[in-house]
Design a protein around this motif. Structure first.
Motif, mmCIF file in Angstrom:
data_model
loop_
_atom_site.group_PDB
_atom_site.id
_atom_site.type_symbol
_atom_site.label_atom_id
_atom_site.label_comp_id
_atom_site.label_asym_id
_atom_site.label_seq_id
_atom_site.Cartn_x
_atom_site.Cartn_y
_atom_site.Cartn_z
ATOM 1 N N ALA A 179 0.855 -1.191 0.000
ATOM 2 C CA ALA A 179 0.000 0.000 0.000
ATOM 3 C C ALA A 179 0.894 1.245 0.000
ATOM 4 O O ALA A 179 1.129 1.857 1.041
ATOM 5 C CB ALA A 179 -0.921 -0.016 1.217
ATOM 6 N N TRP A 180 1.419 1.586 -1.184
ATOM 7 C CA TRP A 180 2.229 2.793 -1.279
ATOM 8 C C TRP A 180 1.326 3.978 -0.971
ATOM 9 O O TRP A 180 0.245 4.101 -1.553
ATOM 10 C CB TRP A 180 2.843 2.918 -2.669
ATOM 11 N N PRO A 181 1.713 4.859 -0.053
ATOM 12 C CA PRO A 181 0.814 5.933 0.372
ATOM 13 C C PRO A 181 0.601 7.036 -0.665
ATOM 14 O O PRO A 181 -0.389 7.754 -0.604
ATOM 15 C CB PRO A 181 1.485 6.495 1.622
ATOM 16 N N LEU A 182 1.515 7.146 -1.627
ATOM 17 C CA LEU A 182 1.420 8.157 -2.676
ATOM 18 C C LEU A 182 1.406 7.450 -4.028
ATOM 19 O O LEU A 182 1.852 6.302 -4.134
ATOM 20 C CB LEU A 182 2.637 9.098 -2.610
ATOM 21 N N PRO A 183 0.935 8.128 -5.072
ATOM 22 C CA PRO A 183 1.054 7.515 -6.393
ATOM 23 C C PRO A 183 2.527 7.180 -6.685
ATOM 24 O O PRO A 183 3.420 7.988 -6.403
ATOM 25 C CB PRO A 183 0.529 8.604 -7.338
ATOM 26 N N VAL A 184 2.769 5.998 -7.209
ATOM 27 C CA VAL A 184 4.131 5.560 -7.512
ATOM 28 C C VAL A 184 4.661 6.401 -8.669
ATOM 29 O O VAL A 184 4.016 6.514 -9.714
ATOM 30 C CB VAL A 184 4.156 4.058 -7.850
ATOM 31 N N ALA A 185 5.842 6.990 -8.469
ATOM 32 C CA ALA A 185 6.411 7.896 -9.466
ATOM 33 C C ALA A 185 7.917 7.705 -9.582
ATOM 34 O O ALA A 185 8.555 7.116 -8.701
ATOM 35 C CB ALA A 185 6.107 9.342 -9.068
ATOM 36 N N ASN A 186 8.456 8.211 -10.673
ATOM 37 C CA ASN A 186 9.903 8.357 -10.864
ATOM 38 C C ASN A 186 10.689 7.066 -10.672
ATOM 39 O O ASN A 186 11.789 7.087 -10.127
ATOM 40 C CB ASN A 186 10.459 9.439 -9.933
ATOM 41 N N ARG A 187 10.157 5.959 -11.136
ATOM 42 C CA ARG A 187 10.920 4.707 -11.051
ATOM 43 C C ARG A 187 11.977 4.701 -12.145
ATOM 44 O O ARG A 187 11.747 5.201 -13.246
ATOM 45 C CB ARG A 187 9.983 3.512 -11.182
ATOM 46 N N SER A 188 13.096 4.103 -11.858
ATOM 47 C CA SER A 188 14.154 3.998 -12.861
ATOM 48 C C SER A 188 13.744 2.968 -13.913
ATOM 49 O O SER A 188 12.938 2.073 -13.638
ATOM 50 C CB SER A 188 15.468 3.566 -12.206
ATOM 51 N N PRO A 189 14.304 3.053 -15.119
ATOM 52 C CA PRO A 189 14.022 2.018 -16.120
ATOM 53 C C PRO A 189 14.374 0.614 -15.603
ATOM 54 O O PRO A 189 13.650 -0.341 -15.876
ATOM 55 C CB PRO A 189 14.906 2.423 -17.310
ATOM 56 N N ARG A 190 15.463 0.516 -14.849
ATOM 57 C CA ARG A 190 15.838 -0.785 -14.285
ATOM 58 C C ARG A 190 14.752 -1.302 -13.347
ATOM 59 O O ARG A 190 14.358 -2.464 -13.414
ATOM 60 C CB ARG A 190 17.172 -0.662 -13.528
ATOM 61 N N ASP A 191 14.259 -0.446 -12.450
ATOM 62 C CA ASP A 191 13.223 -0.882 -11.508
ATOM 63 C C ASP A 191 11.906 -1.200 -12.215
ATOM 64 O O ASP A 191 11.202 -2.132 -11.828
ATOM 65 C CB ASP A 191 13.002 0.167 -10.421
ATOM 66 N N GLU A 192 11.559 -0.443 -13.259
ATOM 67 C CA GLU A 192 10.333 -0.729 -14.007
ATOM 68 C C GLU A 192 10.402 -2.071 -14.722
ATOM 69 O O GLU A 192 9.374 -2.695 -14.989
ATOM 70 C CB GLU A 192 10.045 0.389 -15.007
ATOM 71 N N ALA A 193 11.613 -2.531 -15.028
ATOM 72 C CA ALA A 193 11.789 -3.803 -15.734
ATOM 73 C C ALA A 193 11.931 -4.996 -14.789
ATOM 74 O O ALA A 193 12.023 -6.136 -15.262
ATOM 75 C CB ALA A 193 13.024 -3.724 -16.639
ATOM 76 N N LEU A 194 11.918 -4.774 -13.488
ATOM 77 C CA LEU A 194 12.060 -5.900 -12.551
ATOM 78 C C LEU A 194 10.878 -6.856 -12.698
ATOM 79 O O LEU A 194 9.743 -6.424 -12.929
ATOM 80 C CB LEU A 194 12.160 -5.394 -11.107
ATOM 81 N N PRO A 195 11.124 -8.145 -12.543
ATOM 82 C CA PRO A 195 10.052 -9.136 -12.748
ATOM 83 C C PRO A 195 9.054 -9.162 -11.591
ATOM 84 O O PRO A 195 9.357 -8.760 -10.473
ATOM 85 C CB PRO A 195 10.823 -10.458 -12.813
ATOM 86 N N ARG A 196 7.881 -9.650 -11.909
ATOM 87 C CA ARG A 196 6.871 -9.919 -10.880
ATOM 88 C C ARG A 196 7.158 -11.287 -10.284
ATOM 89 O O ARG A 196 7.869 -12.102 -10.872
ATOM 90 C CB ARG A 196 5.481 -9.874 -11.497
ATOM 91 N N LEU A 197 6.582 -11.552 -9.132
ATOM 92 C CA LEU A 197 6.821 -12.825 -8.444
ATOM 93 C C LEU A 197 6.433 -14.023 -9.295
ATOM 94 O O LEU A 197 7.109 -15.043 -9.269
ATOM 95 C CB LEU A 197 6.070 -12.857 -7.117
#
Length: 187
Positions: free
Chosen positions: A160-178
């Motif tokens: 439950a991120w308290p704020l809208p998720v923003a400014n993720r790095s390209p590396r973090d956006e490409a991380l896999p889901r479980l």
């Protein structure tokens, strides 16, 4: 000498919340960020291999969820020394009773808290304020070949991120889901 940390267990086995006990007077304050003797009693083992600083400029930014794979797994002591964050840890130890459970804690310059994150956990955070500065103490040196992570917006984790998720790095956006990780481990 009196203890400089109040150490509290969290619902996740091995994940600890540390409350620093700053000493203050009219000039300002002093707070110990790391004490080998006190933290060894709480489960810190090994040396201090690295101390890193990160700065995050904008509120809402999410970094992580990162971890180091064995044999380069590490213990991290995470402190926020300017601004405020929601710090999140995920238990990735299959043998743990809290496997895939998450725990979040607000860390800030004002509350003088830190998380001691054991080996086998992923870690990430969201900046709750602009201009966040964090200090990380690591028990093992960084190893690029052991770098791994999980998508911080994976619905399986229900963070439950308290704020809208923003400014993720390209590396973090490409991380896999479980689910992708599970497929890789079962193959």
């Amino acid at each position: 000498m009196s203890k400089r940390f109040e150490i509290e267990a969290t619902p996740l086995d091995g994940l600890l919340l540390l409350k620093r006990r700053p000493i203050a007077d009219p000039r300002g304050s002093f707070a110990r960020l790391f004490c080998a003797e006190e933290l060894a009693a709480a489960g810190w083992h090994g040396p201090v291999a690295q101390i890193n600083e990160s700065r995050t400029r904008h509120r809402g930014t999410v970094r992580g969820l990162h971890y180091q794979k064995p044999p380069f797994a590490e213990i991290k002591l995470v402190s926020c020394v300017e601004g405020a964050i929601l710090d999140v840890a995920v238990d990735l130890r299959p043998q743990s009773p809290t496997y895939l459970k998450t725990h979040a804690a607000e860390l800030s310059a004002g509350n003088a808290c830190a998380l001691m994150i054991p080996e086998g956990f992923a870690h990430g955070f969201q900046a709750l304020t602009d201009d966040v500065r964090m200090i990380y103490v690591h028990s093992a040196p960084y190893a690029a070949e052991a770098e791994a992570g999980i998508d911080a917006t994976d619905p399986t984790l229900s963070i439950a991120w308290p704020l809208p998720v923003a400014n993720r790095s390209p590396r973090d956006e490409a991380l896999p889901r479980l689910s992708i990780l599970d497929e890789r481990f079962s193959a």
